[in-house]
Design a protein around this motif. Structure first.
Motif, PDB file in Angstrom:
ATOM      1  N   ASP A 117       0.808  -1.225   0.000  1.00 54.31           N
ATOM      2  CA  ASP A 117       0.000   0.000   0.000  1.00 54.31           C
ATOM      3  C   ASP A 117       0.839   1.272   0.000  1.00 54.31           C
ATOM      4  N   VAL A 118       2.148   1.156  -0.160  1.00 54.61           N
ATOM      5  CA  VAL A 118       3.038   2.318  -0.256  1.00 54.61           C
ATOM      6  C   VAL A 118       3.448   2.462  -1.717  1.00 54.61           C
ATOM      7  N   VAL A 119       3.337   3.688  -2.237  1.00 59.15           N
ATOM      8  CA  VAL A 119       3.662   3.960  -3.637  1.00 59.15           C
ATOM      9  C   VAL A 119       5.122   4.403  -3.731  1.00 59.15           C
ATOM     10  N   LEU A 120       5.853   3.819  -4.664  1.00 60.29           N
ATOM     11  CA  LEU A 120       7.246   4.186  -4.910  1.00 60.29           C
ATOM     12  C   LEU A 120       7.309   5.019  -6.185  1.00 60.29           C
ATOM     13  N   CYS A 121       7.929   6.186  -6.114  1.00 57.71           N
ATOM     14  CA  CYS A 121       8.099   7.051  -7.289  1.00 57.71           C
ATOM     15  C   CYS A 121       9.553   7.484  -7.379  1.00 57.71           C
ATOM     16  N   PRO A 122      10.075   7.688  -8.609  1.00 57.74           N
ATOM     17  CA  PRO A 122      11.475   8.067  -8.761  1.00 57.74           C
ATOM     18  C   PRO A 122      11.756   9.546  -8.493  1.00 57.74           C
ATOM     19  N   SER A 123      10.700  10.395  -8.468  1.00 56.04           N
ATOM     20  CA  SER A 123      10.922  11.828  -8.287  1.00 56.04           C
ATOM     21  C   SER A 123       9.664  12.481  -7.735  1.00 56.04           C
ATOM     22  N   LEU A 124       9.815  13.699  -7.246  1.00 54.82           N
ATOM     23  CA  LEU A 124       8.676  14.456  -6.731  1.00 54.82           C
ATOM     24  C   LEU A 124       7.660  14.702  -7.843  1.00 54.82           C
TER      25      LEU A 124
END
Length: 190
Positions: free
Chosen positions: A91-98
């Motif tokens: 349930d945690v989203v991983l993103c490479p940048s803001l």
């Protein structure tokens, strides 16, 4: 994009007189009422059918005690270019940048009311420079504490505004530590 307007975000930080915000992956002080303020403020929505998002770097996420992460009742987004989605709970989203995180929120997450940037130092610096940045919620902690992580300089263009309803005004004190809540808002570019 589905016609949704560009989301803005707010920052939340507790900072010492020397601009310190962290020590060895933890807070340099223990102020229970300030942690409750953080939790209450970053959870608060006007629409009971919506929730808020909290965006943080990898070190900030893993600096949260394991029993308290992901931060409950909020969509947690972790920024990292080295982690894999399997490194985090489902349930945690991983993103490479803001900017990738904001794009995700604008296109995929329809139930988000407010977006909060909650650390660390590099994420704060990038966020304050962004046109999406709206307000800085700063807890000014009096005293100099040993720190190894520091809040970046606040760019020109922010000015103090009245506190939100329910935020304690004036100097607070807990465990002999004095602190005060402030809100700064980014002026629109002329």
């Amino acid at each position: 994009m589905t016609g949704r307007k560009m989301l803005r975000f707010n920052l939340m930080v507790a900072v010492g007189e020397n601009f310190g915000i962290g020590l060895k992956g933890d807070l340099p002080w223990h102020i229970k009422s300030e942690l409750k303020y953080f939790s209450r403020t970053t959870k608060r929505t006007n629409d009971p059918g919506k929730r808020n998002a909290v965006i943080m770097g990898k070190k900030t996420y893993f600096g949260v005690p394991e029993s308290k992460r992901p931060l409950p009742e909020r969509l947690n987004i972790v920024l990292s270019t080295t982690m894999k989605p399997a490194d985090l709970p489902a349930d945690v989203v991983l993103c490479p940048s803001l900017e990738a995180a904001m794009h995700y929120l604008e296109t995929e997450a329809k139930d988000i009311e407010n977006v909060w940037i909650v650390g660390g130092s590099g994420v704060y610096a990038e966020a304050m420079a962004s046109t999406r940045c709206h307000k800085l919620y700063i807890t000014k902690v009096q005293g100099k504490f040993e720190c190894d992580t520091f809040f970046p300089a606040i760019p020109d263009g922010f000015h103090e505004v009245p506190l939100d309803a329910g935020t304690p005004e004036g100097l607070q004190e807990e465990n002999g530590i004095k602190f005060e809540y402030k809100v700064l808002e980014k002026q629109a570019a002329q």
